[in-house]
Each structure stands twice: as C-alpha cells, then as structure tokens.
Design an enzyme around this catalytic site. Structure first.
Site, PDB file in Angstrom:
ATOM      1  N   SER A  70      46.380 -37.561 -40.497  1.00  0.00           N
ATOM      2  CA  SER A  70      45.903 -38.304 -39.338  1.00  0.00           C
ATOM      3  C   SER A  70      45.437 -37.353 -38.236  1.00  0.00           C
ATOM      4  CB  SER A  70      46.982 -39.269 -38.856  1.00  0.00           C
ATOM      5  OG  SER A  70      46.473 -40.227 -37.975  1.00  0.00           O
ATOM      6  N   ASP A 214      45.257 -44.452 -43.151  1.00  0.00           N
ATOM      7  CA  ASP A 214      45.992 -43.325 -42.590  1.00  0.00           C
ATOM      8  C   ASP A 214      47.005 -42.739 -43.575  1.00  0.00           C
ATOM      9  OD1 ASP A 214      48.059 -41.907 -40.823  1.00  0.00           O
ATOM     10  OD2 ASP A 214      46.547 -42.507 -39.357  1.00  0.00           O
TER      11      ASP A 214
END
Length: 746
Positions: A70, A214
């Site tokens: 991320s 993510d």
C-alpha cells in the site's frame, strides 16, 4: 555536520566496535550482508516511512532491496527507483492531496451536452439489465496513477524489478482468489497503484485480466517477502496509529466502524511478521488517521523523530552490516526526450490535440512540471478514462509515449439534482427544486438517448428529451415538458408579488451536442402558457400560445461549473415568435451571457461576468413588444442575489455585469477534500423600460456588493452563503442575506 548527525554517527561507531569485539556480521565471509526494508501500509500514516528513511540515510545504513504494501509500496517503489529520502520528501511537500483524490468520475465520453446535464445532477448511478453498477470505490485513483507515471519515467515501461537500482516487490491482493500477489516485474507505476487499492476507497485495479486490491488485506508488513528476495537482514518499519475505541463513534458512523474493522484485519497479519524482522522501527502515530494527508508534514516529522529515538538500535544493526555505507544508491541520469508518440484507439483529431500539448517536452531537461500541466489540460477535455505516460528507447532516441484510453460509452443511469436559492431582507424568498431523473441509452433505437427529469417542490413538472444521433457531431432532439411554478416580483408598492405560471411545451431541434465545448441548436418550439395577469404592476401583453423559432449557441470550457476559477463561458439565444405558425402575436428576443475566469495563483482567482438582452421594442403597447414571460431578464443568481423590482429585472433592454474575487481559504487534504473560498462580488445592472408602464419611464440602474463563503462539493453541488448591500434604482440601500445550495447556475 549538524550536531544531531554527529551524535548518530558516534552511536553507530560505538556499536560497530562492540560487534567487532564480540561477534561477526551475518552472510558469507568477505561479503556485506544484503539489507532489505519492509514498509507497512497505512494510508497517510505511511508518510512516516520517509522520515525514517532520512535517518537511515544519515547514519549510512545501506538498503539493497525493498518490499512494500500500500503506502509502503508507494514510498518503496520510489526508493527502489533511486529517489533518496529528501527527493521523496520534496515530492510529498509539493503534492495537492485534494486534487489527487478529487477527480471526475463521470461515466461516458464527455461532450458539452453531458457536461450541462452533469452540472445539474450531483448523484448518478449507472445500471443495466443485471442491476446497478459502480466503480467499486469512491475514487478511481487515476490522478494518483498519473503522478506515479511521471515519477517513474526514468524506468522502462516494462522492467524486471530486480534490475531497479534497488530490488523491489509490491504486495497486492487478488480480488478473485483472495491470495497474495507479489509483483516482481512489469510496469512500476501499475504495481504501486495495485498495491494501494484500499477497499471501498479506491477502485480495484485491473492488470492482465485480473483485479487487485490493497495488499494490506493479506500482508500489511511484508517481512517474509523481503526474506524470500534473499535478504540477510530486514528492517521493518511498523506504523501504529488511530484513535482509542469510541463506542459512540462506532454507533453513529458506519465509516468509523468499517475503518476500525479493516485496521484490525491488517494488524492481525502484521503482528505475526514483526518477530521475523532483524530490526523493528516503530512509529507511534496515535491520534492520526489513514486519511490525514493534510498532516503529512507532521507525520513525516514523527517518523524521523521515532527513528532518531532508536538510534542506538539502528547503530547496533549497522554494526552487523559491517559499518556505514556512504555510497548511496542514485537514480540513473535521465536524458531529455527526443520525440513524442501518441498511442491508443482514438481519432486522428484527438491524437493531434494530444501531440500538440506534449510535443513541447522535446529537448527539455526540466520537464516534470511541463508534463503535469500538459496532462491536466488534456484531462480537462474529459474525453479519456486514462492518460498514461511512459518512456521508451526507440530509434529516434528516448521517446515519451502518451497512451490514451477513451471513456466507455455511457449506460443507463438514475440521477438526482438539487437547486435551492433564497434571500432574507425586508422580504423573504425561498425556492427549492429537487430533480430525480432517468437516462436510457440506445433506447428505443441505437445511438439514441432518452432523458426524463421530474422536478419537484417549487416547480413541479416533467421534462423529457429524446435525442437521436445523426452523425458524430449532429443530433436530432425532440422535447416535451409540462411545468408549473411561480416567480417573485417586486415593485415600489408591493413587497412581494407571486407570478403564477403553468406551461406545456414541445419542440424539435437540430444540435451539435456531440462536440466537446460548443453547442449550436436550431429548432422550433410551441408553448401553451397560463399565467397570472400582472398588468397592475407591469404593462405587458400576454399570450397563451406561442410558436417560436429558436436559435442558440453555447461555449463552455471551465475547470468547474460551480465556483469556476479558470476558463470561459459564452451563450446566446434568439427567439422569434411566428404568428403564421400559431403564435398569438409577433415578437423577438435576444439574450447573451459571458463569464471569463482566470486563476492568479496562490489560491486567488478573478472572474468577469456580463449579461445583455433586448426584445427590440420601444413601448409596452408596441406591436413587437415581448410578453413578460419571454422578456430578457437579469436572472443571474451570482451577479444579482438580492431581490429586484420587476422593472429592475426585465425590460425592453437589459444590461448587467460584474466581477468576483475568490480566495482559497483551505482545502482539507485527504480522501475527501472540499475547497472553501472567500468570495467577494460586485455587480451593477440596468434596464430600459417600455414606454407606457404605470411608473417612471427611463433607465433603471441598480447594484450590489456581497461577500461570503463558497464551497464546492462536486461539479453539481456547491454552497454559496453571502451577506451584501444592494442599492435599488430609486437610490434606496438595504442589507440582505443570500443562500444558494446545489447546482448554482452559471
């Protein structure tokens, strides 16, 4: 050398001497151990990684490889590409987070007609025969992807991540299987973007036929990935943030509950990896949230302070490596671009437009700002789903490759619009219109559109438009509407006069609605009107039937329909009543508007607006005088928000103008950034009345000065709250409060 750096170096020296006396560094004899960074996800909290990197660099800690998730993948990708910590810090300092997260997410190819329609509807939900559709997130992420593209232009479009200045892995989650994917090759910007698709916030990212979200869902702190890359020693940067559990917040905010649930999910897979790291640098960001991008400077400083507080542990780790390494990795030097090529399934005219914007990059050594400006200008056309930039070595030399992807054709959708306007002075007026709508595409024929709007509350009715495309730029539009409502008019004798109107209309028009910025329309409309008699306050003929030839044109190229800060808007409309085709009387009117806006930088913008019209008559009883319902009027809420008397609003000739000054007060940076402006407006208007009115004949001049606050939530929803002073045509002065909410008309 600064005192702080001297202290860090001294601590490192002591630790190295200790290891030299009591132990050996891991790895083969004579080889420096390979060091990897594992960078945790955390949204805005991940900016702390940059602060930690600054300290590691100042102490001479070598980094050979990076694995990130991320926001950790974002920082790690730039670090792997050869940026140092101060480069990345400078980049973050210059980011406008609000612009990155606020983006046009409208569906379909952009035309002036779609711009006009979208400027009236603040919510739209697309559907097909299988149900409703969405992007899968609040933000598509295309602005962020464009930033990644520009930042990684020194990296080939396709690259093995082991060949980067630092070896690199980006962790993402395969949405179909739920399994972890560690990207080790491909497009660096794509890998960074796929890793940071936070569920519900960013749309899942498509790559090679699969969708990714993510990486924090499965592996928020990829120490194991760093080990698998062959690292001998791993430094894990662990981010701890958020606020204490608050039962009241969870009960009142589903967003808070969702964020806390996702945070618990990521922390669960983080804890198991901490023990695998050789050094853990923990940054305590209690009180900060993953959306606090506006506090990036504070978060970065917290990361730097946390690393400095662990200088002794870092120095001990450095001793295992064999001592400081001052030969920091550097980005390969980038030569100027020698050529530009535009690719993608687009028309030649669009290709030429894009080439003209980007061709100026050839030969430039400092090209970053130029490319950002060119991309913004091309994106403002709203034609493209994606504008990708890449760098390739071709026979002509280093080539900037601009890849364009057209927006998909729009589908069926439900829409909702809102307009509220009101003022408070010695009289009170409120007008609220909420408009649900339905748009059907390719129905009932291919290339057609059917739009049905149902205004409610103060102007109830229905409006239907059927549009059939004839060519790429020419459409046939037929319309039918039935409306009722009222207008508030004032004079020197009556404080508030409501002019009631019921109207039905039908018409047919030829239009150039398929163009990007210009709309030309020619056609015929028939009106049936029932209106109150207002002869006691305005001497004007009335009609119940009007057959009209209508010609209009409009040009709009604005950054935003609500509170624009740059661009141009021009419109003109000519109506000709045709007694031979059913009108009760002959008349003609002409009305034109213009608005020009310019940004001066530093959050300051100026605008100039004007409105002018005539019905070409000289007297109220003139055979060509237009009925009150059709007369040109100074109906501009931005210029004239104060109550106007009827003979200050309409006339045989009207002329008005003014200017506004806007100052950006603040734009909370984060996943939702709302620009808030201080707005100062001054305007003046005049009307020349028909002879024969039951009042003084002559020019009516009035003006107002307002100041207030404006906010833009979207291209179709804003708030404008102003206090002002108006001077009427008789010289009277009075204060007023004006409120506009929703789609504020241009």
């Amino acid at each position: 050398m600064r005192r702080k750096e001297k202290a860090l170096l001294f601590a490192a020296t002591l630790a190295i001497l200790a290891v030299a006396a009591f132990g050996e560094a891991p790895g083969a004899p004579g080889r420096r151990p390979k060091v990897a960074l594992a960078l945790e996800g955390g949204g805005a909290l991940g900016v702390a990684h940059i602060g930690v990197l600054k300290v590691l660099e100042s102490m001479g800690v070598p980094v050979d490889m990076v694995a990130g998730t991320s926001m950790g993948a974002l920082v790690g990708g730039l670090y792997a590409a050869g940026y140092d910590a101060r480069d990345i810090e400078t980049m973050v300092e210059g980011m406008d987070w609000g612009d990155l997260f606020l983006e046009d997410t409208g569906i379909g190819r952009r035309t002036i007609r779609s711009d006009i329609r979208d400027a009236k509807s603040f919510a739209e939900l697309e559907f097909d025969s299988r149900g409703f559709k969405s992007m899968g997130g609040l933000v598509s992420g295309r602005n962020i992807l464009a930033l990644f593209d520009r930042a990684t232009l020194g990296v080939p479009d396709y690259v093995n991540f082991d060949d980067l200045p630092r070896r690199y892995r980006a962790v993402a989650t395969d949405l179909e299987t739920g399994r972890e994917t560690d990207f080790s090759s491909g497009n660096l910007a794509d890998a960074m973007r796929a890793s940071m698709s936070f569920p519900g916030i960013f749309s899942p990212y498509p790559m090679v036929g699969r969708y990714y979200v993510d990486g924090g869902v499965v592996n928020n702190l990829p120490v194991d990935v760093a080990k698998a890359m062959g690292a001998d020693l791993v430094i894990a940067i662990h981010i701890v943030g958020g606020s204490p559990y608050d039962k009241d917040k969870v009960e009142r905010s589903p967003i808070d509950a969702a964020m806390r649930s996702l945070n618990q999910l990521t922390q669960a897979n983080t804890e198991s990896h901490l023990a695998m790291a050789d050094l853990v640098i923990t940054v305590d960001l209690s009180g900060y949230w993953i959306t606090d991008f506006g506090k990036s400077a504070e978060i970065l400083a917290k990361g730097e302070a946390a690393a400095e507080a662990q200088a002794t542990e870092i120095a001990a780790f450095l001793a295992k490596v064999g001592g400081p390494d001052r030969n920091l990795v550097r980005r390969p030097s980038e030569t100027p671009f020698a050529a530009v090529e535009v690719e993608g399934p687009i028309a030649e005219r669009d290709r030429a437009e894009a080439f003209a914007l980007f061709s100026g990059v050839v030969g430039r050594r400092d090209w970053a700002d130029f490319l950002a400006a060119a991309a913004r200008e091309l994106d403002a056309t709203r034609k493209y789903e994606a504008i990708r930039l890449g760098s390739e070595e071709r026979p002509v030399g280093r080539t900037l490759v601009v890849r364009l992807e057209k927006k998909p054709a729009p589908g069926n959708s439900l829409r909702l619009g809102l307009v509220y306007s009101g003022y408070l002075t010695d009289a009170i007026s409120n007008k609220l219109v909420v408009t649900p709508g339905l748009s059907l595409r390719d129905f009932p024929a291919e290339g057609s559109e059917l739009h049905i709007d149902v205004p409610l509350f103060d102007t109830p009715g229905v409006q239907a438009d059927f549009i059939q495309s004839l060519t790429n730029a020419l459409d046939l539009r037929t319309s039918l509407s039935v409306m009722s409502g009222n207008e508030n008019y004032y004079d020197t004798d009556a404080a508030n006069y409501q002019f009631q109107t019921s109207e039905a209309s039908s018409g047919v028009f030829l239009e150039t609605g398929g163009l990007a910025h210009e709309l030309l329309s020619v056609g015929w409309r028939f009106d049936w009107t029932h209106a109150d008699d207002v002869s006691d306050i305005y001497a004007s003929p009335s009609v119940k039937r009007a057959s009209l030839f209508i010609a209009s044109s409009e040009y709009r190229r604005l950054d935003h329909p609500v509170l624009p800060t740059s661009g141009l808007y021009v419109s003109a409309a000519y109506d000709l009543s045709l007694p031979s085709f059913g009108s009760e009387r002959y008349f003609q009117t002409l009305l034109a508007k213009i608005g020009a806006y310019q940004s001066l930088g530093r959050g300051i913008a100026v605008g100039l607006k004007g409105i002018a019209g005539t019905d070409f008559s000289e007297g109220a009883n003139d055979d060509i005088a237009a009925p009150l319902h059709y007369k040109p009027a100074l109906s501009d809420r931005v210029l004239f928000p104060a109550p106007l008397a009827i003979d200050e609003t309409v006339g045989a000739y009207v002329l008005g103008g003014g200017g506004d000054l806007m100052l950006l007060l603040g734009k909370p940076a984060g996943l939702v950034g709302i620009p808030v402006y201080a707005v100062l407006t001054c305007a003046a208007g005049s009307t020349v009345q028909d002879a024969g009115l039951p009042r003084d004949v002559g020019m009516k001049v009035h003006g107002n000065l307002t100041g207030g606050i404006g906010a833009r939530l979207s291209d179709a929803f804003g708030l404008l709250l102003r206090l002002g002073v108006s001077r009427d045509s008789g010289g009277g002065v009075k204060p007023f409060l004006a409120v506009d909410i929703g789609a504020i008309p241009l």
